[in-house]
Design a protein around this motif. Structure first.
Motif, PDB file in Angstrom:
ATOM      1  N   VAL A  35       0.946  -1.500  -0.118  1.00  0.00           N
ATOM      2  CA  VAL A  35       0.411  -0.277   0.186  1.00  0.00           C
ATOM      3  C   VAL A  35       1.010   1.181   0.126  1.00  0.00           C
ATOM      4  O   VAL A  35       1.562   1.185   1.004  1.00  0.00           O
ATOM      5  N   GLN A  36       0.870   2.330  -1.624  1.00  0.00           N
ATOM      6  CA  GLN A  36       1.356   3.176  -0.933  1.00  0.00           C
ATOM      7  C   GLN A  36       0.427   4.737  -0.879  1.00  0.00           C
ATOM      8  O   GLN A  36      -0.619   4.426  -0.954  1.00  0.00           O
ATOM      9  N   ILE A  73      -7.608   4.140   8.790  1.00  0.00           N
ATOM     10  CA  ILE A  73      -6.592   4.993   8.112  1.00  0.00           C
ATOM     11  C   ILE A  73      -6.633   5.898   9.185  1.00  0.00           C
ATOM     12  O   ILE A  73      -7.709   6.117   9.507  1.00  0.00           O
ATOM     13  N   GLY A  74      -5.202   6.674   9.575  1.00  0.00           N
ATOM     14  CA  GLY A  74      -5.805   7.254  10.399  1.00  0.00           C
ATOM     15  C   GLY A  74      -4.290   8.745   9.181  1.00  0.00           C
ATOM     16  O   GLY A  74      -3.633   8.930   8.300  1.00  0.00           O
ATOM     17  N   TRP A  75      -4.388  10.105  10.452  1.00  0.00           N
ATOM     18  CA  TRP A  75      -3.210  11.212  10.081  1.00  0.00           C
ATOM     19  C   TRP A  75      -2.855  11.321  11.634  1.00  0.00           C
ATOM     20  O   TRP A  75      -3.169  11.064  12.797  1.00  0.00           O
ATOM     21  N   ALA A  93      -2.189   3.502   7.504  1.00  0.00           N
ATOM     22  CA  ALA A  93      -2.585   2.889   7.068  1.00  0.00           C
ATOM     23  C   ALA A  93      -2.349   1.628   7.812  1.00  0.00           C
ATOM     24  O   ALA A  93      -1.361   1.218   8.479  1.00  0.00           O
ATOM     25  N   VAL A  94      -4.050   1.182   8.542  1.00  0.00           N
ATOM     26  CA  VAL A  94      -3.385  -0.199   9.345  1.00  0.00           C
ATOM     27  C   VAL A  94      -4.107  -1.558   8.323  1.00  0.00           C
ATOM     28  O   VAL A  94      -5.226  -1.039   7.992  1.00  0.00           O
ATOM     29  N   GLN A  95      -3.874  -2.786   8.305  1.00  0.00           N
ATOM     30  CA  GLN A  95      -5.453  -3.714   7.819  1.00  0.00           C
ATOM     31  C   GLN A  95      -5.600  -4.109   8.682  1.00  0.00           C
ATOM     32  O   GLN A  95      -7.088  -4.002   8.248  1.00  0.00           O
ATOM     33  N   ASP A 118       1.005   0.466  15.555  1.00  0.00           N
ATOM     34  CA  ASP A 118       0.032  -0.171  14.636  1.00  0.00           C
ATOM     35  C   ASP A 118      -0.633   0.128  13.483  1.00  0.00           C
ATOM     36  O   ASP A 118      -0.938  -0.808  12.422  1.00  0.00           O
ATOM     37  N   TYR A 119       0.479   1.048  12.934  1.00  0.00           N
ATOM     38  CA  TYR A 119       0.039   1.350  11.978  1.00  0.00           C
ATOM     39  C   TYR A 119       1.470   0.658  10.690  1.00  0.00           C
ATOM     40  O   TYR A 119       2.388   0.864  11.390  1.00  0.00           O
ATOM     41  N   GLU A 120       0.590  -0.002   9.951  1.00  0.00           N
ATOM     42  CA  GLU A 120       1.896  -0.504   8.792  1.00  0.00           C
ATOM     43  C   GLU A 120       2.254   0.491   8.075  1.00  0.00           C
ATOM     44  O   GLU A 120       3.634  -0.366   7.428  1.00  0.00           O
TER      45      GLU A 120
END
Length: 124
Positions: A1-2, A33-35, A98-100, A110-112
């Motif tokens: 994921v980009q 998805i986060g900021w 983003a995280v799955q 937690d974010y991959e």
């Protein structure tokens, strides 16, 4: 994921900006998805997150206080962050991540997937 964040710029105190985060690649694996934002010399801090499920559950950091709104357009594979009533202390580089799993987590670990940030400068 980009991920690629954009929309930053210079704005006066009290002004508004809309940040975008375009996602590409294996986006079907993304559950949330986060900021985040980071001021030079300080730790990166979580701003808000949203799940990618229908409806989209959201969660915000306490400091947002109703000024920011996170949203996403799944058809465009784009995440947004509307920044309103900006203050000088909102000046930072803003990142999307983003995280799955469909987690509304404030934890960086937690974010991959992470994108490059976009700079928001609020002038008085």
């Amino acid at each position: 994921v980009q991920l690629q964040a954009s929309g930053g710029g210079l704005v006066q105190t009290g002004g508004s900006l809309r940040l975008s985060c375009a996602a590409s690649g294996s986006i079907f694996v993304v559950g949330a998805i986060g900021w985040y934002r980071q001021v030079p010399g300080k730790q990166r801090e979580w701003v808000a997150s949203i799940t990618t499920t229908i409806g989209g559950t959201t969660k915000y950091a306490d400091f947002v206080q109703g000024r920011f709104t996170i949203s996403r357009d799944n058809a465009k594979n784009t995440l947004y962050l509307d920044l309103n009533t900006l203050a000088s202390w909102d000046t930072a580089v803003y990142y999307c991540a983003a995280v799955q799993q469909p987690l509304l987590s404030p934890l960086e670990s937690d974010y991959e997937y992470w994108g490059r940030g976009t700079l928001v400068t609020v002038s008085s």
